[in-house]
Design an enzyme around this catalytic site. Sequence first.
Site, PDB file in Angstrom:
ATOM      1  N   ARG A 131      23.510  76.963  77.390  1.00  0.00           N
ATOM      2  CA  ARG A 131      23.353  76.439  76.039  1.00  0.00           C
ATOM      3  C   ARG A 131      24.281  77.169  75.073  1.00  0.00           C
ATOM      4  NH1 ARG A 131      18.548  79.530  76.582  1.00  0.00           N
ATOM      5  NH2 ARG A 131      17.397  77.694  77.249  1.00  0.00           N
ATOM      6  N   ASP A 148      10.346  85.359  93.103  1.00  0.00           N
ATOM      7  CA  ASP A 148      11.635  84.876  92.616  1.00  0.00           C
ATOM      8  C   ASP A 148      12.737  85.037  93.661  1.00  0.00           C
ATOM      9  OD1 ASP A 148      10.559  84.194  90.202  1.00  0.00           O
ATOM     10  OD2 ASP A 148      11.492  85.804  89.051  1.00  0.00           O
ATOM     11  N   ARG A 201      11.448  72.731  84.858  1.00  0.00           N
ATOM     12  CA  ARG A 201      10.236  72.089  85.385  1.00  0.00           C
ATOM     13  C   ARG A 201      10.575  70.665  85.832  1.00  0.00           C
ATOM     14  NH1 ARG A 201       4.959  73.683  81.689  1.00  0.00           N
ATOM     15  NH2 ARG A 201       5.914  75.423  80.607  1.00  0.00           N
ATOM     16  N   HIS A 245       4.661  82.624  86.340  1.00  0.00           N
ATOM     17  CA  HIS A 245       5.699  83.579  86.687  1.00  0.00           C
ATOM     18  C   HIS A 245       5.389  84.183  88.057  1.00  0.00           C
ATOM     19  CE1 HIS A 245       8.388  83.567  83.327  1.00  0.00           C
ATOM     20  NE2 HIS A 245       7.428  83.767  82.441  1.00  0.00           N
ATOM     21  N   ASP A 246       6.264  85.079  88.478  1.00  0.00           N
ATOM     22  CA  ASP A 246       6.193  85.695  89.800  1.00  0.00           C
ATOM     23  C   ASP A 246       4.785  86.174  90.142  1.00  0.00           C
ATOM     24  OD1 ASP A 246       6.795  87.922  91.923  1.00  0.00           O
ATOM     25  OD2 ASP A 246       8.721  86.923  91.626  1.00  0.00           O
ATOM     26  N   ASP A 256      25.655  71.583  74.932  1.00  0.00           N
ATOM     27  CA  ASP A 256      24.321  71.126  74.560  1.00  0.00           C
ATOM     28  C   ASP A 256      23.989  69.898  75.400  1.00  0.00           C
ATOM     29  OD1 ASP A 256      21.979  70.247  73.445  1.00  0.00           O
ATOM     30  OD2 ASP A 256      22.738  70.101  71.386  1.00  0.00           O
ATOM     31  N   LEU A 257      23.113  70.072  76.350  1.00  0.00           N
ATOM     32  CA  LEU A 257      22.806  68.986  77.276  1.00  0.00           C
ATOM     33  C   LEU A 257      22.060  67.843  76.608  1.00  0.00           C
ATOM     34  CD1 LEU A 257      21.753  71.044  80.437  1.00  0.00           C
ATOM     35  CD2 LEU A 257      23.965  69.962  79.961  1.00  0.00           C
ATOM     36  N   ASN A 278       1.939  85.215  89.056  1.00  0.00           N
ATOM     37  CA  ASN A 278       0.993  84.118  89.245  1.00  0.00           C
ATOM     38  C   ASN A 278       1.160  83.468  90.613  1.00  0.00           C
ATOM     39  OD1 ASN A 278       2.178  83.494  86.034  1.00  0.00           O
ATOM     40  ND2 ASN A 278       0.180  84.406  86.388  1.00  0.00           N
ATOM     41  N   TYR A 279       2.409  83.334  91.062  1.00  0.00           N
ATOM     42  CA  TYR A 279       2.634  82.744  92.387  1.00  0.00           C
ATOM     43  C   TYR A 279       2.026  83.631  93.472  1.00  0.00           C
ATOM     44  CZ  TYR A 279       6.276  80.528  89.529  1.00  0.00           C
ATOM     45  OH  TYR A 279       6.957  79.891  88.532  1.00  0.00           O
TER      46      TYR A 279
END
Length: 372
Positions: free
Chosen positions: A37, A167, A96, A137-138, A71-72, A140-141
């Site tokens: 970006r 990750d 996501r 995040h890591d 800027d996508l 939580n996985y």
Amino acid sequence: MLPLAGIRVLDFSTLLPGPMAGLFLAEAGAEVIKIERPGTGDEMRSYSPRFGEDSANFVLLNRGKRSIAIDLKAPGALEQLTPLIESTDVLIEQFRPGVMERLGLGHAALSRINPSLVYCSITGFGQTGPRRDMAAHDLNYLALTGLLSLTGDREGAPGMPQMPIADIAAGTYPALVNVLLALLKRQRTGQGCHLDISMTDNLFVLAYWGLADGFAAGTWPTAGSALTTGASPRYQIYRTADGGYLSAGPIEQRFWDVFCRLIDLDPALRNDARDPAATRAGVAARIAAYPTVHWRRVFEGQDACCAVVTNLADAVRDPHVIDRRIFDRRVGVGDETIPALPVPIDPALRDSAVVKSAPRLGADNSLAGMGG
């Protein structure tokens, strides 16, 4: 000729899993172009400590890459990138599910532009399933796959992992393996594909032994209950007299016999099958009787599967590490350099350039017909 020479990678990912996978590809000769970006770029650029204009983390992970700032969401962004997409072999993204589709950059749309494109999506939970849109995040996985539950002792809470296991082990490495397999398949078929890399899915392989116990015998492991989670005196971390630690892993009997002899363990405790807790306590008492330097000398050159726990600063200066020359390559900013990441690519397959830099944000905008 490097193995990935002539391979072009467009990397839309940020932070860790995708950028590290891109780093591995770049070190093997691929041209890796970060799509960032405008203004801020990859979030990792803003981290500390600083090394030049960006963070040291960013510099390490993006050595030898190029950068386009675009800027996508802007009108015409897809048209501007289309010539690059047409000439790209691999695309990496870790938004996501659904985000790239909303930007007009989903796999279905881009495969019409470039049918041979290998499109790699890295997410926490995969492209389908009830958790596909869950923020995580890591940590939580690890929690949701049961791995975190195995890190404490029998009485304690789960331990806090000090490195991003999901990750890297379940994101970066599976992405790399699948991209390379997809490129090999493309050589035979001419067709690209969409790779669905779910970090949660890929974590389960790390618990292969627990799955074997659970599926075959119904004995699901818990913290402190299994060989590698603290139940055995043969796989433990023992504290020394001066507050250091010894990692002891003499699982096999031949190593256990050497270990017991070297620490002068009471012969009555050496058959640990009789009373593992008593043997564990006896070993702990012996290790706690002497300082760390004593045990380093005792186990030096011995076949006992034991090593003193060292810190990271000392580890990178270890004579074995220096002899292996894994930190010889450098990443530079101006006239300053720091050691580059020792990526797991054999030197025979890796770019031999000793010093490379990370890209300045937007430095390669000309590749997309934009000003630099």
